[in-house]
Motif scaffolding. Structure first.
Motif, PDB file in Angstrom:
ATOM      1  N   PRO A  19      21.418  86.711  43.253  1.00 23.00           N
ATOM      2  CA  PRO A  19      20.679  86.964  42.014  1.00 23.00           C
ATOM      3  C   PRO A  19      21.326  86.285  40.819  1.00 23.00           C
ATOM      4  O   PRO A  19      22.549  86.150  40.749  1.00 23.00           O
ATOM      5  CB  PRO A  19      20.739  88.490  41.883  1.00 23.00           C
ATOM      6  N   ARG A  20      20.490  85.850  39.908  1.00 22.19           N
ATOM      7  CA  ARG A  20      21.008  85.247  38.675  1.00 22.19           C
ATOM      8  C   ARG A  20      21.467  86.345  37.739  1.00 22.19           C
ATOM      9  O   ARG A  20      20.869  87.416  37.668  1.00 22.19           O
ATOM     10  CB  ARG A  20      19.923  84.397  37.998  1.00 22.19           C
ATOM     11  N   ARG A  21      22.547  86.086  37.034  1.00 23.28           N
ATOM     12  CA  ARG A  21      23.070  87.083  36.095  1.00 23.28           C
ATOM     13  C   ARG A  21      22.759  86.648  34.668  1.00 23.28           C
ATOM     14  O   ARG A  21      22.609  85.462  34.378  1.00 23.28           O
ATOM     15  CB  ARG A  21      24.566  87.280  36.288  1.00 23.28           C
ATOM     16  N   HIS A  22      22.708  87.625  33.781  1.00 25.75           N
ATOM     17  CA  HIS A  22      22.394  87.325  32.384  1.00 25.75           C
ATOM     18  C   HIS A  22      23.624  86.851  31.618  1.00 25.75           C
ATOM     19  O   HIS A  22      23.531  86.054  30.704  1.00 25.75           O
ATOM     20  CB  HIS A  22      21.804  88.558  31.698  1.00 25.75           C
ATOM     21  N   ALA A  23      24.804  87.361  31.989  1.00 28.70           N
ATOM     22  CA  ALA A  23      26.036  86.963  31.303  1.00 28.70           C
ATOM     23  C   ALA A  23      26.988  86.371  32.340  1.00 28.70           C
ATOM     24  O   ALA A  23      27.215  86.970  33.386  1.00 28.70           O
ATOM     25  CB  ALA A  23      26.690  88.158  30.621  1.00 28.70           C
TER      26      ALA A  23
END
Length: 367
Positions: free
Chosen positions: A217-221
Motif C-alpha cells: 500500500p502507498r503511504r501518505h507520509a
C-alpha cells in the motif's frame, strides 16, 4: 529430488568455477528437461551455486578473478533462463502489476536483484530491471515517467545503507512504496525497519510470496519521523565523512610502517590493500550512521577470519585499527564502535573463531 538438486548445484558450481558457460547452461537445461521448474531452478540451483562460490572466495579457495569469472558464468545462465521465461511461461497471460527493481547507488552486486526480477516475471509481474548502481535522482525520474506500483531496492553491502536511506525516502516522497532486500539490511531486516522501508524480505522467494497478493500500500507520509531516527543525520557522521581521506591515508601509513610487506612495492601482494582499508573505514562510518556498533563488530570479525585464511599476520588489522583510533578525536560514537571492534577482533584471533557463516560481500567480490 533433493539429491538430484544437490547434484545440479554442484555441477553448476563446478562449471561456473571452471569458466565454462556452455557446460553451466547445459546443467540448467538438463535440470529443466528433467522436470525442475524454472522457479526452483533459479532459487534452488543457480542461487545456491552462486552462494557457494562466494563462500569459496571468502575461504581463499578462489581468487578474486576466479570469483568474478564464476559470477559472470552464472549471470549468463540467468540470461538464458530469462529468455526461457519470456517464451515459455508468459505467453499471452496478462501481466499483474508493474515493479521497478534497482540496486542502490554505489551497489554493483546485481545478482540478487536479477534473480528477484526473473522470479517475479515468472509470477506475472511486469518488471523494469535497472541494474547496478542506480543514482537516486535517476531512479526518481524513472518513477515519474513510468509510474510503477512499487520499487524493490537491493543492496548487498552494508556500507551502502546511507545511500539506501536516501533512495527509500525519495521513492516514498514520490508516492511509491519500497520493498528492500539484500545482506546490507541485516539478517533480520533491522536496518530496513530503521531506514523506514515499507517492507523487507530475506530472499527472492519470500519477496515473491509477499507480493503474490499485489503491491504494497502507498503511504501518505514517507518513512519514519526524524524524531525517531535522529542519529541518521548526526553531526558526528558528517564529521566522520569529512575526515575519511585522512583516516584512510593515516591507516595506510601505519600499516606500511608496522607491516613492511604491505608497503608501496611489496614482493608479494599486500595482505591489506588501500581498498581494504577504505572499506574498513566505510563500515565504521556506516555503524555510526545507523548507531549500531555490532555492524562494525561483525565486519571486523569477518575480516580477521578472512586474513587468517590468507595466512596474513594479525598485526596488519591491528595496525589499521590503531591508526584509526588515533585519528578519531572528538568522535565519541566512532571511538566506542572502534573499541568494540578491536576487542572482538582480538578475542576471535585468540580463540581461532571462524566467521565463515557471516560473509559480507566486498567491493571486489560477489556473494
Amino acid at each position: 529430488m533433493k539429491d538430484d538438486m544437490e547434484q545440479y548445484v554442484e555441477a553448476l558450481r563446478a562449471a561456473a568455477t571452471a569458466g565454462d558457460e556452455y557446460a553451466a547452461v547445459k546443467v540448467a537445461q538438463d535440470a529443466h528437461d528433467a522436470g525442475v521448474s524454472l522457479e526452483r531452478l533459479l532459487l534452488d540451483v543457480v542461487a545456491v551455486a552462486q552462494a557457494r562460490i562466494g563462500e569459496e572466495w571468502a575461504a581463499n579457495r578462489l581468487t578474486v578473478a576466479q570469483e568474478h569469472m564464476a559470477t559472470a558464468v552464472n549471470e549468463g545462465v540467468l540470461a538464458v533462463l530469462a529468455n526461457t521465461i519470456d517464451t515459455t511461461d508468459h505467453g499471452s497471460a496478462p501481466l499483474k502489476w508493474r515493479l521497478c527493481v534497482a540496486c542502490v547507488e554505489g551497489e554493483w552486486h546485481t545478482f540478487p536483484a536479477r534473480l528477484l526480477t526473473e522470479v517475479l516475471r515468472l509470477r506475472g509481474w511486469m518488471v523494469d530491471y535497472l541494474g547496478a548502481h542506480v543514482p537516486t535522482r535517476h531512479l526518481i525520474v524513472h518513477l515519474h515517467r513510468t509510474a510503477p506500483d512499487m520499487v524493490a531496492l537491493s543492496s548487498s553491502i552494508a556500507t551502502r545503507l546511507p545511500a539506501a536511506h536516501s533512495a527509500i525516502s525519495a521513492c516514498q516522497a514520490a508516492g511509491t512504496p519500497v520493498l528492500v532486500g539484500g545482506a546490507a539490511f541485516g539478517p533480520d531486516g533491522r536496518y530496513a525497519r530503521l531506514l523506514g522501508a515499507d517492507a523487507w524480505t530475506p530472499d527472492a522467494r519470500a519477496a515473491a510470496d509477499l507480493l503474490d497478493a499485489g503491491p504494497l500500500p502507498r503511504r501518505h507520509a514517507p518513512g519514519l519521523s526524524a524524531e525517531r531516527r535522529p542519529h541518521l543525520a548526526s553531526h558526528e557522521y558528517a564529521l566522520f565523512t569529512d575526515r575519511k581521506p585522512d583516516l584512510v591515508r593515516g591507516a595506510l601509513e601505519e600499516l606500511s610502517r608496522r607491516v613492511p610487506e604491505t608497503g608501496p612495492r611489496p614482493a608479494e601482494p599486500p595482505v591489506l590493500t588501500a581498498e581494504d582499508v577504505a572499506f574498513t573505514v566505510d563500515f565504521l562510518g556506516t555503524a555510526v550512521y545507523v548507531n549500531d556498533p555490532e555492524l562494525f563488530v561483525s565486519y571486523t570479525r569477518w575480516l580477521a577470519w578472512t586474513l587468517t585464511q590468507r595466512d596474513a599476520p594479525p598485526r596488519a588489522l591491528t595496525a589499521v585499527l590503531d591508526a584509526l583510533g588515533a585519528r578519531l578525536t572528538g568522535l565519541p560514537h566512532a571511538l566506542d564502535t572502534l573499541a568494540r571492534g578491536r576487542e572482538a577482533t582480538a578475542g576471535s584471533q585468540q580463540a581461532g573463531e571462524s566467521s565463515e557463516g557471516e560473509i559480507p560481500p566486498r567491493e571486489d567480490g560477489q556473494r
